[in-house]
Design a protein around this motif. Structure first.
Motif, PDB file in Angstrom:
ATOM      1  N   ILE A   1       0.868  -1.167   0.000  1.00  0.00           N
ATOM      2  CA  ILE A   1       0.000   0.000   0.000  1.00  0.00           C
ATOM      3  C   ILE A   1       0.904   1.216   0.000  1.00  0.00           C
ATOM      4  O   ILE A   1       1.775   1.349   0.863  1.00  0.00           O
ATOM      5  CB  ILE A   1      -0.884   0.018   1.260  1.00  0.00           C
ATOM      6  CG1 ILE A   1      -1.692  -1.264   1.375  1.00  0.00           C
ATOM      7  CG2 ILE A   1      -1.782   1.240   1.278  1.00  0.00           C
ATOM      8  CD1 ILE A   1      -2.321  -1.446   2.741  1.00  0.00           C
ATOM      9  N   PHE A   2       0.728   2.124  -0.934  1.00  0.00           N
ATOM     10  CA  PHE A   2       1.585   3.303  -0.995  1.00  0.00           C
ATOM     11  C   PHE A   2       0.896   4.492  -0.348  1.00  0.00           C
ATOM     12  O   PHE A   2      -0.224   4.854  -0.707  1.00  0.00           O
ATOM     13  CB  PHE A   2       1.963   3.633  -2.439  1.00  0.00           C
ATOM     14  CG  PHE A   2       3.132   2.838  -2.940  1.00  0.00           C
ATOM     15  CD1 PHE A   2       4.425   3.315  -2.786  1.00  0.00           C
ATOM     16  CD2 PHE A   2       2.939   1.607  -3.541  1.00  0.00           C
ATOM     17  CE1 PHE A   2       5.516   2.590  -3.230  1.00  0.00           C
ATOM     18  CE2 PHE A   2       4.022   0.865  -3.993  1.00  0.00           C
ATOM     19  CZ  PHE A   2       5.321   1.355  -3.830  1.00  0.00           C
ATOM     20  N   ILE A   3       1.589   5.085   0.611  1.00  0.00           N
ATOM     21  CA  ILE A   3       1.194   6.361   1.185  1.00  0.00           C
ATOM     22  C   ILE A   3       2.152   7.384   0.582  1.00  0.00           C
ATOM     23  O   ILE A   3       3.330   7.429   0.938  1.00  0.00           O
ATOM     24  CB  ILE A   3       1.302   6.364   2.718  1.00  0.00           C
ATOM     25  CG1 ILE A   3       0.618   5.136   3.306  1.00  0.00           C
ATOM     26  CG2 ILE A   3       0.745   7.664   3.282  1.00  0.00           C
ATOM     27  CD1 ILE A   3      -0.851   5.033   2.991  1.00  0.00           C
ATOM     28  N   GLY A   4       1.662   8.174  -0.368  1.00  0.00           N
ATOM     29  CA  GLY A   4       2.588   8.980  -1.139  1.00  0.00           C
ATOM     30  C   GLY A   4       3.544   8.052  -1.869  1.00  0.00           C
ATOM     31  O   GLY A   4       3.121   7.170  -2.620  1.00  0.00           O
TER      32      GLY A   4
ATOM     33  N   ASP B   1       0.532  12.569  -0.256  1.00  0.00           N
ATOM     34  CA  ASP B   1       1.793  13.098   0.279  1.00  0.00           C
ATOM     35  C   ASP B   1       1.603  14.081   1.424  1.00  0.00           C
ATOM     36  O   ASP B   1       2.551  14.407   2.123  1.00  0.00           O
ATOM     37  CB  ASP B   1       2.585  13.797  -0.837  1.00  0.00           C
ATOM     38  CG  ASP B   1       3.331  12.812  -1.722  1.00  0.00           C
ATOM     39  OD1 ASP B   1       3.886  11.845  -1.176  1.00  0.00           O
ATOM     40  OD2 ASP B   1       3.346  13.007  -2.941  1.00  0.00           O
ATOM     41  N   ASP B   2       0.396  14.575   1.621  1.00  0.00           N
ATOM     42  CA  ASP B   2       0.182  15.609   2.625  1.00  0.00           C
ATOM     43  C   ASP B   2       0.511  15.136   4.044  1.00  0.00           C
ATOM     44  O   ASP B   2       0.798  15.952   4.920  1.00  0.00           O
ATOM     45  CB  ASP B   2      -1.262  16.106   2.583  1.00  0.00           C
ATOM     46  CG  ASP B   2      -1.576  16.893   1.320  1.00  0.00           C
ATOM     47  OD1 ASP B   2      -0.610  17.328   0.650  1.00  0.00           O
ATOM     48  OD2 ASP B   2      -2.759  17.054   0.987  1.00  0.00           O
ATOM     49  N   TRP B   3       0.454  13.840   4.273  1.00  0.00           N
ATOM     50  CA  TRP B   3       0.708  13.313   5.610  1.00  0.00           C
ATOM     51  C   TRP B   3       2.125  13.588   6.086  1.00  0.00           C
ATOM     52  O   TRP B   3       2.385  13.611   7.289  1.00  0.00           O
ATOM     53  CB  TRP B   3       0.448  11.808   5.641  1.00  0.00           C
ATOM     54  CG  TRP B   3      -0.972  11.431   5.388  1.00  0.00           C
ATOM     55  CD1 TRP B   3      -1.485  10.863   4.256  1.00  0.00           C
ATOM     56  CD2 TRP B   3      -2.079  11.599   6.287  1.00  0.00           C
ATOM     57  NE1 TRP B   3      -2.841  10.671   4.384  1.00  0.00           N
ATOM     58  CE2 TRP B   3      -3.227  11.101   5.628  1.00  0.00           C
ATOM     59  CE3 TRP B   3      -2.215  12.112   7.574  1.00  0.00           C
ATOM     60  CZ2 TRP B   3      -4.494  11.116   6.215  1.00  0.00           C
ATOM     61  CZ3 TRP B   3      -3.476  12.116   8.161  1.00  0.00           C
ATOM     62  CH2 TRP B   3      -4.588  11.625   7.490  1.00  0.00           C
ATOM     63  N   PHE B   4       3.061  13.804   5.189  1.00  0.00           N
ATOM     64  CA  PHE B   4       4.464  13.892   5.577  1.00  0.00           C
ATOM     65  C   PHE B   4       4.875  15.279   6.072  1.00  0.00           C
ATOM     66  O   PHE B   4       5.976  15.454   6.567  1.00  0.00           O
ATOM     67  CB  PHE B   4       5.355  13.452   4.412  1.00  0.00           C
ATOM     68  CG  PHE B   4       5.132  12.018   4.024  1.00  0.00           C
ATOM     69  CD1 PHE B   4       5.741  11.000   4.730  1.00  0.00           C
ATOM     70  CD2 PHE B   4       4.282  11.688   2.972  1.00  0.00           C
ATOM     71  CE1 PHE B   4       5.513   9.675   4.391  1.00  0.00           C
ATOM     72  CE2 PHE B   4       4.052  10.367   2.627  1.00  0.00           C
ATOM     73  CZ  PHE B   4       4.662   9.357   3.344  1.00  0.00           C
ATOM     74  N   LEU B   5       3.994  16.264   5.934  1.00  0.00           N
ATOM     75  CA  LEU B   5       4.284  17.591   6.457  1.00  0.00           C
ATOM     76  C   LEU B   5       3.949  17.636   7.941  1.00  0.00           C
ATOM     77  O   LEU B   5       2.811  17.391   8.333  1.00  0.00           O
ATOM     78  CB  LEU B   5       3.464  18.655   5.719  1.00  0.00           C
ATOM     79  CG  LEU B   5       3.956  19.081   4.339  1.00  0.00           C
ATOM     80  CD1 LEU B   5       2.942  20.037   3.713  1.00  0.00           C
ATOM     81  CD2 LEU B   5       5.312  19.755   4.437  1.00  0.00           C
ATOM     82  N   VAL B   6       4.949  17.943   8.760  1.00  0.00           N
ATOM     83  CA  VAL B   6       4.700  18.084  10.193  1.00  0.00           C
ATOM     84  C   VAL B   6       4.044  19.433  10.461  1.00  0.00           C
ATOM     85  O   VAL B   6       3.128  19.547  11.275  1.00  0.00           O
ATOM     86  CB  VAL B   6       6.013  17.923  10.985  1.00  0.00           C
ATOM     87  CG1 VAL B   6       5.798  18.172  12.476  1.00  0.00           C
ATOM     88  CG2 VAL B   6       6.590  16.529  10.769  1.00  0.00           C
ATOM     89  N   GLY B   7       4.502  20.471   9.788  1.00  0.00           N
ATOM     90  CA  GLY B   7       3.839  21.764   9.863  1.00  0.00           C
ATOM     91  C   GLY B   7       2.742  21.862   8.816  1.00  0.00           C
ATOM     92  O   GLY B   7       2.557  20.954   8.001  1.00  0.00           O
ATOM     93  N   GLU B   8       2.002  22.968   8.846  1.00  0.00           N
ATOM     94  CA  GLU B   8       0.946  23.199   7.867  1.00  0.00           C
ATOM     95  C   GLU B   8       1.424  24.208   6.823  1.00  0.00           C
ATOM     96  O   GLU B   8       1.868  25.308   7.175  1.00  0.00           O
ATOM     97  CB  GLU B   8      -0.316  23.735   8.551  1.00  0.00           C
ATOM     98  CG  GLU B   8      -0.960  22.768   9.526  1.00  0.00           C
ATOM     99  CD  GLU B   8      -1.595  21.582   8.825  1.00  0.00           C
ATOM    100  OE1 GLU B   8      -2.024  21.737   7.652  1.00  0.00           O
ATOM    101  OE2 GLU B   8      -1.665  20.501   9.446  1.00  0.00           O
ATOM    102  N   LEU B   9       1.332  23.843   5.559  1.00  0.00           N
ATOM    103  CA  LEU B   9       1.704  24.758   4.479  1.00  0.00           C
ATOM    104  C   LEU B   9       0.528  25.687   4.201  1.00  0.00           C
ATOM    105  O   LEU B   9      -0.557  25.234   3.817  1.00  0.00           O
ATOM    106  CB  LEU B   9       2.084  23.966   3.226  1.00  0.00           C
ATOM    107  CG  LEU B   9       2.579  24.779   2.029  1.00  0.00           C
ATOM    108  CD1 LEU B   9       3.823  25.579   2.380  1.00  0.00           C
ATOM    109  CD2 LEU B   9       2.857  23.860   0.836  1.00  0.00           C
TER     110      LEU B   9
END
Length: 411
Positions: free
Chosen positions: A26-29, A148-156
Motif C-alpha cells: 500500500i503506498f502512502i505517497g 503526500d500531505d501526511w508527511f508535512l509536520v507543519g501546515e503549508l
C-alpha cells in the motif's frame, strides 16, 4: 540514509519470506506499507500507532508501531521513500523500550525514537547522522487517503501580503508549526537561505523548513513560521535576490546588485511578519527571529529595522554572499544594519564552512558588537569534510544552546 543502510534495505526487500514479498504494498505517497499493516489497541504502549514525517526534512518516512509481541519486544514496520525514482522500501523489525525511547534491536538499522514534549516523536539514525520529527496519525485516515500531505509536520499555508508584483497581489507560502494549547502564542519567524549558486532553478520550488528546530521552538511555547520569499517554495512572484543579467549565470558578484537583492529579501521578510501578526493564534508583542545562511542576515537586518517588534535573533551560519565574492565587501555592511538593536543575538557557525570561515564570521559579528550588540557566538565542529555550512542538519550540535537561549529570553 547512507549507502550501506540503503543496500541493507534493498537486500532485506529481496530476501523477505514469500508470504511477505507476495503482498501488494500500500503506498502512502511514495512510501510503501505491507497490506496487512495494523496497530494493536494497546493503551499500555504510549508510542503505538502510525508516525509520519521526513528524514532530514526531505525523505518521507513512516514508522508503524504495531504492538508488543510475546517476547516483550515491540513489532514495528519501518518504511521509507526511495532515494531515487524507484519504489521505496519497508521491513518489519523488532524494537525495545529504553526509558522514553524506542530503539531498533537490529544493529544494521540503528534508529532511535524518543517522545518529544510536544507530543511528536524525534528520531535519530546512527551516531546522529540523520534526524526526523514525526507526528502520530490515525491509521484508518492515512490508509483511506494515501497522499503526500501526511508527511508535512507543519501546515503549508498562504499569507496575504501588501506586496504587489506586475500589478498583481503577492501571497507568500509559509510552513507553520503550532504548539499545544489554545494560544495565542509568541511568534518565531525563521528565514531560509539561498540556493547555492542560484543556477539550479529547480531548487527555487523547494519548500525550506526544519522540523527539529520548529519542534524545539514549539516545546518552548512558540508558534514557528517558515515563510518562503517571493519565487521560492510556492510563493508568488519572481525569485530575484541579486541575480546576474543572464539569470542562468546565477547570483551576481556585483555589489550593488547583491545589496539590492538583500533589500528585496528584507521587504519580503517584513511582509511575512506583518501577515503572521494578523493570525488569531499569535499573541501581540515582539517576535523572535531566526535564519540560516542568507536568512541569518535577513533576520539581523530585520531586527535592526524593526527594533521594537523583535525580542531576539538566532543566526545560523549567516552571510549574504560567500566571503570571496563581489567587487566590494557585502557582508560587513549588512551586519551593521543591526543598528542599536539591544536584544540577545545567538550566532552559531560550523568549522570548515566553504562559504564563511570562522575568521570571516567573527569579523562580521564584530561589526555588530562595535555598535553595542548583545552578541554570543558558538562555533561547532560539523562532521564531514567541508560540511560546516550545514550545521542545522545536526540538531545535537545546537539544540541545547538554542534551548538555553530560549529559556533565558525574557517574554
Amino acid at each position: 540514509m547512507n549507502s550501506s543502510v540503503m543496500a541493507f534495505l534493498i537486500a532485506v526487500w529481496m530476501v523477505l519470506p514469500c508470504g511477505v514479498i507476495a503482498q501488494n504494498p500500500i503506498f502512502i505517497g511514495n512510501v510503501p506499507l505491507p497490506e496487512d499493516v495494523s496497530v494493536q489497541d494497546d493503551a499500555g504502549l504510549p508510542v503505538s500507532g502510525v508516525w509520519i514525517g521526513k528524514w532530514d526534512n526531505w525523505r518521507n518516512h513512516i514508522l508503524v508501531v504495531e504492538g508488543l509481541n510475546a517476547d516483550g519486544l515491540v513489532d514495528v514496520v519501518y518504511a521509507v521513500a526511495s532515494t531515487q525514482n524507484g519504489r521505496g522500501n519497508w521491513l518489519r523489525l523488532e524494537a525495545k523500550i529504553e526509558g522514553d525511547a524506542l530503539v531498533s534491536t537490529d544493529d544494521s538499522l540503528p534508529v532511535r525514537y524518543s517522545m518529544s514534549p510536544t507530543g511528536r516523536m524525534r528520531a535519530v539514525f546512527g551516531d546522529n547522522e540523520r534526524f526526523a520529527v514525526l507526528e502520530r496519525q490515525d491509521i484508518s485516515a492515512v490508509l483511506s487517503s494515501p497522499d503526500d500531505d501526511w508527511f508535512l509536520v507543519g501546515e503549508l499555508e498562504r499569507l496575504e501580503t501588501d506586496l504587489v508584483e506586475d500589478d498583481a497581489p503577492v501571497e507568500l507560502a509559509a510552513v507553520i508549526y503550532t504548539t499545544r494549547g489554545e494560544g495565542p502564542f509568541p511568534l518565531a519567524v525563521i528565514h531560509h537561505g539561498s540556493t547555492g549558486t542560484g543556477r539550479q532553478s529547480v531548487w527555487f520550488r523547494h519548500v525550506w523548513t526544519n522540523d527539529w528546530l520548529a519542534d524545539v521552538l514549539n516545546e518552548n511555547g512558540y508558534i514557528a513560521a517558515f515563510p518562503q520569499r517571493r519565487g521560492r517554495g510556492g510563493s508568488d512572484g519572481l525569485y530575484d535576490e541579486g541575480f546576474s543579467a543572464d539569470r542562468s549565470d546565477g547570483y551576481s558578484s556585483d555589489a550593488a546588485i547583491a545589496i539590492a537583492g538583500a533589500d528585496r529579501a528584507l521587504e519580503d521578510a517584513n511582509a511575512a511578519l506583518a501577515a503572521l501578526r494578523n493570525r488569531s493564534n499569535v499573541q501581540p508583542g515582539p517576535a523572535l527571529l531566526a535564519g540560516v545562511s542568507r536568512g541569518g542576515v535577513v533576520a539581523i537586518m530585520q531586527a535592526g529595522q524593526r527594533q521594537n517588534d523583535i525580542i531576539g535573533v538566532i543566526n545560523f551560519v549567516g552571510g549574504w554572499v560567500s566571503e570571496g565574492c563581489c567587487d566590494t565587501p557585502i557582508n560587513p555592511p549588512l551586519f551593521r544594519r543591526i543598528g542599536s538593536f539591544d536584544g540577545p543575538i545567538l550566532s552559531i557557525y560550523g568549522e570548515d564552512d566553504t562559504h564563511y570561515s570562522i575568521a570571516h564570521a567573527r569579523a562580521n559579528i564584530a561589526e555588530m558588537e562595535r555598535l553595542g550588540a548583545n552578541s554570543d557566538l558558538i562555533v561547532t565542529d560539523v562532521p564531514g569534510f567541508g560540511k560546516g555550512h550545514w550545521v542545522t542538519a545536526y540538531p545535537y550540535l545546537w539544540e541545547e544552546a538554542v534551548g538555553d537561549y530560549l529559556n533565558a529570553l525574557a517574554r
